[in-house]
Design a protein around this motif. Structure first.
Motif, PDB file in Angstrom:
ATOM      1  N   MET A  73      -0.823  -6.382  11.903  1.00  0.00           N
ATOM      2  CA  MET A  73      -1.308  -6.190  13.277  1.00  0.00           C
ATOM      3  C   MET A  73      -2.337  -5.072  13.346  1.00  0.00           C
ATOM      4  SD  MET A  73       1.867  -6.656  15.845  1.00  0.00           S
ATOM      5  CE  MET A  73       3.355  -7.293  15.131  1.00  0.00           C
ATOM      6  N   LYS A  74      -2.116  -3.995  12.589  1.00  0.00           N
ATOM      7  CA  LYS A  74      -3.086  -2.904  12.562  1.00  0.00           C
ATOM      8  C   LYS A  74      -4.422  -3.395  12.020  1.00  0.00           C
ATOM      9  CE  LYS A  74      -0.003   1.082  12.000  1.00  0.00           C
ATOM     10  NZ  LYS A  74       0.424   2.136  11.065  1.00  0.00           N
ATOM     11  N   THR A  75      -4.366  -4.204  10.970  1.00  0.00           N
ATOM     12  CA  THR A  75      -5.592  -4.757  10.393  1.00  0.00           C
ATOM     13  C   THR A  75      -6.293  -5.656  11.396  1.00  0.00           C
ATOM     14  OG1 THR A  75      -4.645  -4.648   8.167  1.00  0.00           O
ATOM     15  CG2 THR A  75      -6.508  -6.153   8.490  1.00  0.00           C
ATOM     16  N   THR A  76      -5.523  -6.516  12.066  1.00  0.00           N
ATOM     17  CA  THR A  76      -6.087  -7.408  13.073  1.00  0.00           C
ATOM     18  C   THR A  76      -6.704  -6.612  14.213  1.00  0.00           C
ATOM     19  OG1 THR A  76      -4.489  -9.134  12.525  1.00  0.00           O
ATOM     20  CG2 THR A  76      -5.558  -9.290  14.682  1.00  0.00           C
ATOM     21  N   LEU A  77      -6.020  -5.551  14.642  1.00  0.00           N
ATOM     22  CA  LEU A  77      -6.533  -4.706  15.712  1.00  0.00           C
ATOM     23  C   LEU A  77      -7.821  -4.013  15.286  1.00  0.00           C
ATOM     24  CD1 LEU A  77      -6.199  -3.442  18.517  1.00  0.00           C
ATOM     25  CD2 LEU A  77      -4.752  -1.685  17.459  1.00  0.00           C
ATOM     26  N   ALA A  78      -7.856  -3.512  14.055  1.00  0.00           N
ATOM     27  CA  ALA A  78      -9.075  -2.855  13.557  1.00  0.00           C
ATOM     28  C   ALA A  78     -10.232  -3.849  13.504  1.00  0.00           C
ATOM     29  CB  ALA A  78      -8.829  -2.258  12.161  1.00  0.00           C
ATOM     30  N   GLU A  79      -9.952  -5.076  13.062  1.00  0.00           N
ATOM     31  CA  GLU A  79     -10.993  -6.107  13.036  1.00  0.00           C
ATOM     32  C   GLU A  79     -11.467  -6.436  14.444  1.00  0.00           C
ATOM     33  OE1 GLU A  79      -9.151  -9.312  10.912  1.00  0.00           O
ATOM     34  OE2 GLU A  79      -9.419  -8.345   8.967  1.00  0.00           O
ATOM     35  N   ALA A  80     -10.527  -6.522  15.385  1.00  0.00           N
ATOM     36  CA  ALA A  80     -10.898  -6.823  16.773  1.00  0.00           C
ATOM     37  C   ALA A  80     -11.754  -5.701  17.354  1.00  0.00           C
ATOM     38  CB  ALA A  80      -9.646  -7.035  17.627  1.00  0.00           C
ATOM     39  N   ARG A  81     -11.395  -4.460  17.037  1.00  0.00           N
ATOM     40  CA  ARG A  81     -12.196  -3.328  17.520  1.00  0.00           C
ATOM     41  C   ARG A  81     -13.591  -3.354  16.912  1.00  0.00           C
ATOM     42  NH1 ARG A  81      -7.523   1.286  17.246  1.00  0.00           N
ATOM     43  NH2 ARG A  81      -6.685   0.910  19.330  1.00  0.00           N
ATOM     44  N   ARG A  82     -13.661  -3.676  15.614  1.00  0.00           N
ATOM     45  CA  ARG A  82     -14.959  -3.757  14.952  1.00  0.00           C
ATOM     46  C   ARG A  82     -15.787  -4.898  15.561  1.00  0.00           C
ATOM     47  NH1 ARG A  82     -13.358  -4.436  10.008  1.00  0.00           N
ATOM     48  NH2 ARG A  82     -13.615  -6.672  10.035  1.00  0.00           N
ATOM     49  N   ASP A  83     -15.147  -6.043  15.779  1.00  0.00           N
ATOM     50  CA  ASP A  83     -15.848  -7.180  16.396  1.00  0.00           C
ATOM     51  C   ASP A  83     -16.329  -6.820  17.796  1.00  0.00           C
ATOM     52  OD1 ASP A  83     -15.328  -8.612  14.111  1.00  0.00           O
ATOM     53  OD2 ASP A  83     -13.769  -9.874  14.995  1.00  0.00           O
ATOM     54  N   ARG A  84     -15.495  -6.075  18.532  1.00  0.00           N
ATOM     55  CA  ARG A  84     -15.889  -5.665  19.882  1.00  0.00           C
ATOM     56  C   ARG A  84     -17.082  -4.727  19.824  1.00  0.00           C
ATOM     57  NH1 ARG A  84     -12.681  -1.961  24.231  1.00  0.00           N
ATOM     58  NH2 ARG A  84     -14.277  -2.073  25.824  1.00  0.00           N
ATOM     59  N   SER A  85     -17.061  -3.819  18.851  1.00  0.00           N
ATOM     60  CA  SER A  85     -18.165  -2.881  18.699  1.00  0.00           C
ATOM     61  C   SER A  85     -19.456  -3.632  18.379  1.00  0.00           C
ATOM     62  CB  SER A  85     -17.844  -1.882  17.582  1.00  0.00           C
ATOM     63  OG  SER A  85     -18.917  -1.009  17.374  1.00  0.00           O
ATOM     64  N   ALA A  87     -20.054  -6.742  19.142  1.00  0.00           N
ATOM     65  CA  ALA A  87     -20.410  -7.487  20.359  1.00  0.00           C
ATOM     66  C   ALA A  87     -21.053  -6.562  21.386  1.00  0.00           C
ATOM     67  CB  ALA A  87     -19.171  -8.156  20.947  1.00  0.00           C
ATOM     68  N   ASP A  88     -20.524  -5.342  21.516  1.00  0.00           N
ATOM     69  CA  ASP A  88     -21.109  -4.377  22.449  1.00  0.00           C
ATOM     70  C   ASP A  88     -22.543  -4.046  22.045  1.00  0.00           C
ATOM     71  OD1 ASP A  88     -18.782  -4.296  23.927  1.00  0.00           O
ATOM     72  OD2 ASP A  88     -18.106  -2.351  23.137  1.00  0.00           O
ATOM     73  N   GLN A  89     -22.769  -3.813  20.747  1.00  0.00           N
ATOM     74  CA  GLN A  89     -24.120  -3.521  20.271  1.00  0.00           C
ATOM     75  C   GLN A  89     -25.044  -4.707  20.519  1.00  0.00           C
ATOM     76  OE1 GLN A  89     -25.452  -0.708  19.171  1.00  0.00           O
ATOM     77  NE2 GLN A  89     -23.508   0.293  19.579  1.00  0.00           N
ATOM     78  N   SER A  90     -24.534  -5.904  20.275  1.00  0.00           N
ATOM     79  CA  SER A  90     -25.325  -7.112  20.503  1.00  0.00           C
ATOM     80  C   SER A  90     -25.665  -7.250  21.984  1.00  0.00           C
ATOM     81  CB  SER A  90     -24.548  -8.344  20.024  1.00  0.00           C
ATOM     82  OG  SER A  90     -25.291  -9.516  20.242  1.00  0.00           O
ATOM     83  N   ALA A  91     -24.686  -6.966  22.848  1.00  0.00           N
ATOM     84  CA  ALA A  91     -24.920  -7.057  24.295  1.00  0.00           C
ATOM     85  C   ALA A  91     -25.962  -6.023  24.732  1.00  0.00           C
ATOM     86  CB  ALA A  91     -23.614  -6.855  25.052  1.00  0.00           C
ATOM     87  N   LYS A  92     -25.884  -4.817  24.188  1.00  0.00           N
ATOM     88  CA  LYS A  92     -26.868  -3.783  24.524  1.00  0.00           C
ATOM     89  C   LYS A  92     -28.263  -4.211  24.094  1.00  0.00           C
ATOM     90  CE  LYS A  92     -23.739   0.162  24.424  1.00  0.00           C
ATOM     91  NZ  LYS A  92     -23.315   1.347  23.681  1.00  0.00           N
ATOM     92  N   HIS A  93     -28.365  -4.777  22.886  1.00  0.00           N
ATOM     93  CA  HIS A  93     -29.655  -5.258  22.391  1.00  0.00           C
ATOM     94  C   HIS A  93     -30.172  -6.384  23.284  1.00  0.00           C
ATOM     95  CE1 HIS A  93     -32.846  -6.333  19.652  1.00  0.00           C
ATOM     96  NE2 HIS A  93     -32.415  -7.587  19.661  1.00  0.00           N
ATOM     97  N   PHE A  94     -29.288  -7.302  23.653  1.00  0.00           N
ATOM     98  CA  PHE A  94     -29.669  -8.414  24.517  1.00  0.00           C
ATOM     99  C   PHE A  94     -30.151  -7.900  25.876  1.00  0.00           C
ATOM    100  CE2 PHE A  94     -28.555 -11.547  27.802  1.00  0.00           C
ATOM    101  CZ  PHE A  94     -29.314 -12.621  27.371  1.00  0.00           C
ATOM    102  N   GLN A  95     -29.432  -6.917  26.439  1.00  0.00           N
ATOM    103  CA  GLN A  95     -29.816  -6.356  27.737  1.00  0.00           C
ATOM    104  C   GLN A  95     -31.182  -5.677  27.647  1.00  0.00           C
ATOM    105  OE1 GLN A  95     -26.449  -3.865  28.606  1.00  0.00           O
ATOM    106  NE2 GLN A  95     -25.382  -5.473  29.745  1.00  0.00           N
ATOM    107  N   SER A  96     -31.413  -4.928  26.581  1.00  0.00           N
ATOM    108  CA  SER A  96     -32.702  -4.262  26.400  1.00  0.00           C
ATOM    109  C   SER A  96     -33.819  -5.283  26.271  1.00  0.00           C
ATOM    110  CB  SER A  96     -32.682  -3.378  25.156  1.00  0.00           C
ATOM    111  OG  SER A  96     -31.761  -2.332  25.300  1.00  0.00           O
ATOM    112  N   ASP A  97     -33.576  -6.317  25.463  1.00  0.00           N
ATOM    113  CA  ASP A  97     -34.574  -7.371  25.274  1.00  0.00           C
ATOM    114  C   ASP A  97     -34.837  -8.093  26.592  1.00  0.00           C
ATOM    115  OD1 ASP A  97     -36.280  -9.003  23.588  1.00  0.00           O
ATOM    116  OD2 ASP A  97     -34.788 -10.607  23.873  1.00  0.00           O
ATOM    117  N   LEU A  98     -33.777  -8.387  27.324  1.00  0.00           N
ATOM    118  CA  LEU A  98     -33.933  -9.063  28.612  1.00  0.00           C
ATOM    119  C   LEU A  98     -34.713  -8.194  29.596  1.00  0.00           C
ATOM    120  CD1 LEU A  98     -33.267 -11.503  30.392  1.00  0.00           C
ATOM    121  CD2 LEU A  98     -31.115 -10.374  30.995  1.00  0.00           C
ATOM    122  N   ALA A  99     -34.405  -6.909  29.634  1.00  0.00           N
ATOM    123  CA  ALA A  99     -35.121  -5.991  30.522  1.00  0.00           C
ATOM    124  C   ALA A  99     -36.602  -5.941  30.159  1.00  0.00           C
ATOM    125  CB  ALA A  99     -34.496  -4.598  30.452  1.00  0.00           C
TER     126      ALA A  99
END
Length: 130
Positions: A73-85, A87-99
């Motif tokens: 579960m700790k490994t899965t949680l760490a992977e989920a946090r990494r995936d979220r990070s 995704a957050d970076q991707s969303a920020k890049h997308f928002q900047s590009d869209l702007a």
């Protein structure tokens, strides 16, 4: 210091524990006792030491499995946090590009508006008045 008596396989043991831990220690002993009883039913009366050892190994196996699951579960949680990070970076890049694209489109629209205004003014100036 607290003190409790627990019975395993018909034998009573006196144990010391910290103040307020008596109930918990009794619950642990009862849990182990259910495993001792299961071993006694399965293998017969093979001696207190052997029954308690076998029951303790079963409980330790349960603990080991829970530790493995917790690590998983700790490994899965760490992977989920990494995936979220990511995704957050991707969303920020997308928002900047869209702007940037919206800003560029707004500039083009303003340029077109200025040209159309100039064209309209030129046509108005060229149109003969009656």
């Amino acid at each position: 210091m607290g003190q409790v008596s627990v019975t395993l396989n018909g034998r009573t043991y006196k144990l010391e524990c910290g103040e307020g831990e008596e109930t918990h220690l009794i619950e642990l002993a009862e849990y182990l006792g259910t495993h001792v009883e299961a071993m006694r039913r399965k293998f017969g009366q093979v001696g207190d030491d052997r029954l308690i050892l076998m029951a303790s190994l079963v409980v330790t196996d349960e603990l080991w499995e829970l530790r493995r699951q917790m690590q998983e579960m700790k490994t899965t949680l760490a992977e989920a946090r990494r995936d979220r990070s990511v995704a957050d970076q991707s969303a920020k890049h997308f928002q900047s590009d869209l702007a940037a694209r919206v800003g560029s489109a707004a500039e083009r629209i303003e340029m077109l508006n200025d040209r159309l205004s100039e064209l309209a003014a030129t046509r108005t100036a060229q149109t003969p008045r009656r």
